[in-house]
Design a protein around this motif. Structure first.
Motif: not given
Length: 140
Positions: A47-68
């Motif tokens: 039970k919560a009033d607010v949820i803060y999600l920081s999901p895994p983004w995958g590997g560092i490949e997201y740096f290489r892609d222009g748009t995640y």
């Protein structure tokens, strides 16, 4: 310091240990319950009033892609499923994502008639990430 009680969940015990250490350093450990587990399995008991999600983004490949690609979170899991699961608890959700995230996909995650506010997170002059606020957390 703005919350009376926080539940911190991660499937990785090392990350929970680090979070527990940081909470002790900042003097807030007594207001945080640390749980090692899978968010998807724990949801029915939360039970919560607010949820803060920081999901895994995958590997560092997201740096290489222009748009995640927000929808598949680096191939880790489906972001739409993550938000739908969180919304069984509350519609007030903050979602922490890479700075290169596809803004159109984030807007689509709000759903028809939904709202989202997207904030760029900087450290000094460098854009580090972004946070999308849904539900009543979004500014109108």
């Amino acid at each position: 310091m703005t919350c009376n009680y926080v539940i911190a969940i991660d499937i990785d015990p090392v990350k929970i240990a680090l979070a527990r250490h940081n909470a002790a350093v900042y003097g807030v450990a007594d207001r945080i319950e640390f749980i090692i587990g899978d968010f998807f399995q724990l949801v029915p008991r939360l039970k919560a009033d607010v949820i803060y999600l920081s999901p895994p983004w995958g590997g560092i490949e997201y740096f290489r892609d222009g748009t995640y690609d927000v929808r598949n979170l680096g191939g880790v899991f489906n972001c739409e499923e993550l938000l739908a699961t969180a919304r069984t608890i509350t519609t007030d959700i903050a979602l922490y994502l890479p700075r290169t995230s596809n803004l159109y996909q984030i807007i689509e995650l709000a759903g028809i008639g939904g709202t989202v506010d997207i904030e760029l997170n900087h450290m000094g002059r460098k854009k580090k990430a972004l946070t999308a606020y849904f539900g009543d957390l979004a500014y109108y």
